[in-house]
Design an enzyme around this catalytic site. Structure first.
Site, mmCIF file in Angstrom:
data_model
loop_
_atom_site.group_PDB
_atom_site.id
_atom_site.type_symbol
_atom_site.label_atom_id
_atom_site.label_comp_id
_atom_site.label_asym_id
_atom_site.label_seq_id
_atom_site.Cartn_x
_atom_site.Cartn_y
_atom_site.Cartn_z
ATOM 1 N N VAL A 199 -1.946 5.692 1.832
ATOM 2 C CA VAL A 199 -3.143 4.838 1.767
ATOM 3 C C VAL A 199 -3.304 4.074 3.077
ATOM 4 O O VAL A 199 -2.330 3.630 3.673
ATOM 5 C CB VAL A 199 -3.032 3.846 0.583
ATOM 6 C CG1 VAL A 199 -4.257 2.952 0.487
ATOM 7 C CG2 VAL A 199 -2.828 4.608 -0.720
ATOM 8 N N LEU A 220 0.869 -1.186 0.000
ATOM 9 C CA LEU A 220 0.000 0.000 0.000
ATOM 10 C C LEU A 220 0.901 1.230 0.000
ATOM 11 O O LEU A 220 1.911 1.257 0.706
ATOM 12 C CB LEU A 220 -0.889 0.017 1.239
ATOM 13 C CG LEU A 220 -2.090 -0.933 1.266
ATOM 14 C CD1 LEU A 220 -2.774 -0.852 2.616
ATOM 15 C CD2 LEU A 220 -3.095 -0.611 0.178
ATOM 16 N N ASP A 221 0.529 2.251 -0.776
ATOM 17 C CA ASP A 221 1.309 3.497 -0.790
ATOM 18 C C ASP A 221 1.305 4.121 0.607
ATOM 19 O O ASP A 221 0.359 3.907 1.377
ATOM 20 C CB ASP A 221 0.710 4.486 -1.800
ATOM 21 C CG ASP A 221 0.944 4.023 -3.241
ATOM 22 O OD1 ASP A 221 1.756 3.103 -3.418
ATOM 23 O OD2 ASP A 221 0.310 4.578 -4.164
ATOM 24 N N PRO A 222 2.321 4.929 0.939
ATOM 25 C CA PRO A 222 2.394 5.501 2.291
ATOM 26 C C PRO A 222 1.118 6.195 2.767
ATOM 27 O O PRO A 222 0.714 6.031 3.912
ATOM 28 C CB PRO A 222 3.561 6.489 2.186
ATOM 29 C CG PRO A 222 4.446 5.902 1.143
ATOM 30 C CD PRO A 222 3.530 5.253 0.157
#
EC number: 5.4.99.-
Length: 474
Positions: A97, A93-95
């Site tokens: 998100v 997961l992106d930071p």
């Protein structure tokens, strides 16, 4: 004695409700029975009743990832908190998100690959760059962006920016505020889909432009945010409680057995005596089969389980349900990824009469350590014992055209054997002469090849020099 203390005989046996049994044993009585006879072995334990050390080392955490730290950072923190050897996660997961991040601990990391490839669900906030004329346009745009889509990863991404195809299975518009140009929608998609790119495409489709404002993952593979979602604080508190009060109930609450990730697979129940052989990589054969599920097709991914409900391995089915019901021998499934540790169950192979005899002959020096014949091996053993290690599976020839090459091959082998026997009968002087002749022949062939190469090179040089002369004349 009064009637209330007497157990009266009944014709109907009490039914056990297996729909309430945990994890992989749910609806156990609905599985098709191949054999009712097996020898229970006291090794192993039910997934929920493992001792704490093995419970943690074969557990998964459905973590609510906070915003800002990266997935790898979060997983590293959990590894440090639980003091375990290995941790892995079900898909980055992106930071910024938040949402479901399945963290696998130690032995459960063997399931990471299968979870990374599983489908995902997101709730996304999209910001449009201008107001829409009709508010229903956003819903229609989302409907158009379902199915297989071309996507290129965003400018800032950890992978190569290649064009790829990703599938959006379903999407629903939850809310849209046209004055603030903000829309909230839910989407179910394939692993590796970029929601950021989807929002940009949605803006382009509506003709106003758009970008992703906020994102939350609500389902990752087998687990959703309703399935025992925990925060990093919960993990830290549970470990603190155990360290200081020796109360393990909180740790057991936040960590789930790895079997929770395999609930969606078709099940095959294995006899206790065959479990360790499968852990060592053996194929599951018909004699080791106890029960199996309906609807198994050839080459389906299935999960092999013990009678206690422990996952042994993820396997590829080599027979369908129909075959399993009718066949009396053959391979049921090949192991794709083994999950259980070796020697948790005792070894139960090599106990047959031939295997025992072979073992004894090895001890007596009549066979070498690999079970192969040596100078002390009795002739009767050489004639009667057939090794299946290097034997290829033989199938009946489909037609006469296939039989002919086989006959030719046999004849060729017979000729070779005759030549070999002739060679053995020759005297050392004859063998020496033959060797010298062969060496002379090889030298002659090498010389001829060299001469051919030289001639070819000279011809090429002549051609190139002629071409140069012609060019210079022009």
């Amino acid at each position: 004695m009064s009637d209330e203390f007497v157990i009266k005989p009944e014709s109907v046996s009490p039914s056990s409700n297996t729909s309430e049994w945990p994890l992989l044993l749910k609806d156990y009585d609905k599985l098709l029975v191949r054999s009712g006879h097996y020898t229970p072995i006291p090794a192993g334990a039910s997934p929920l009743k493992r001792d704490l050390k093995s419970y943690i080392s074969s557990g998964v955490i459905n973590l609510d990832k906070p915003s800002n730290p990266s997935s790898h950072e979060v997983v590293a923190w959990i590894k440090r908190i639980l003091r375990c050897e290995k941790t892995g996660h079900s898909g980055t997961l992106d930071p910024k998100v938040t949402g479901c991040l399945i963290v696998c601990v130690d032995r459960a990391t063997r399931l990471v690959k299968s979870q990374q490839g599983a489908g995902k669900e997101y709730v996304c906030i999209v910001r449009l760059h201008d107001a829409l004329k009709d508010e229903k346009e956003l819903g229609r745009g989302l409907e158009n962006l379902t199915g297989a889509l071309f996507q290129r990863p965003p400018l800032i991404s950890a992978v190569k920016r290649q064009l790829r195809v990703r599938t959006i299975y379903d999407s629903n518009l939850i809310e849209f505020d046209n004055k603030r140009n903000l829309g909230v929608f839910w989407a179910s998609c394939e692993a590796g889909t970029y929601m950021r790119t989807l929002c940009v495409h949605l803006g382009m489709l509506l003709g106003v432009g758009g970008h992703m404002q906020e994102l939350r993952r609500v389902r990752s593979g087998a687990l959703s945010e309703n399935d025992n979602l925990v925060t990093l604080h919960d993990v830290m508190d549970a470990q603190w409680v155990y360290d200081n009060t020796r109360d393990e109930s909180y740790l057991r609450k936040i960590i789930q057995p790895l079997e929770t990730l395999l609930v969606g697979y078709k099940r095959i129940v294995v006899k206790d005596s065959a479990v360790n052989a499968v852990c060592y990589g053996a194929k599951l054969m018909i004699p080791g089969l106890l029960r199996y599920e309906e609807g198994i097709e050839l080459y389906d991914e299935v999960v092999l389980i013990t009678t206690k409900g422990e996952a042994i391995a993820v396997a590829i089915a080599q027979m369908s349900t129909v075959d399993l019901a009718t066949c009396d021998h053959g391979v049921v499934a090949k192991v794709k990824r083994c999950i259980m540790e070796r020697d948790l169950y005792p070894r139960r192979w090599g106990l047959g009469p031939i295997a025992q005899k072979k073992k004894q002959m090895k001890a007596d020096g009549k066979l070498d350590k690999y079970g192969r014949a040596n100078e002390n091996t009795p002739e009767t053993w050489k004639k009667t014992y057939v090794s299946l290690e290097n034997a290829e599976p033989t199938t009946a020839p489909a037609s006469k055209s296939e039989e002919k090459p086989l006959i030719k091959e046999v004849e060729k082998k017979e000729v070779e054997q005759k030549e070999e026997s002739k060679e053995e009968s020759k005297t050392p002087e004859e063998k020496k002469d033959k060797k010298e002749k062969k060496e002379k022949k090889d030298k002659k062939e090498k010389k001829e090849k060299k001469e051919k190469k030289e001639k070819k090179r000279k011809a090429d040089d002549d051609e190139s020099s002629e071409k140069k002369k012609k060019k210079s004349k022009k």
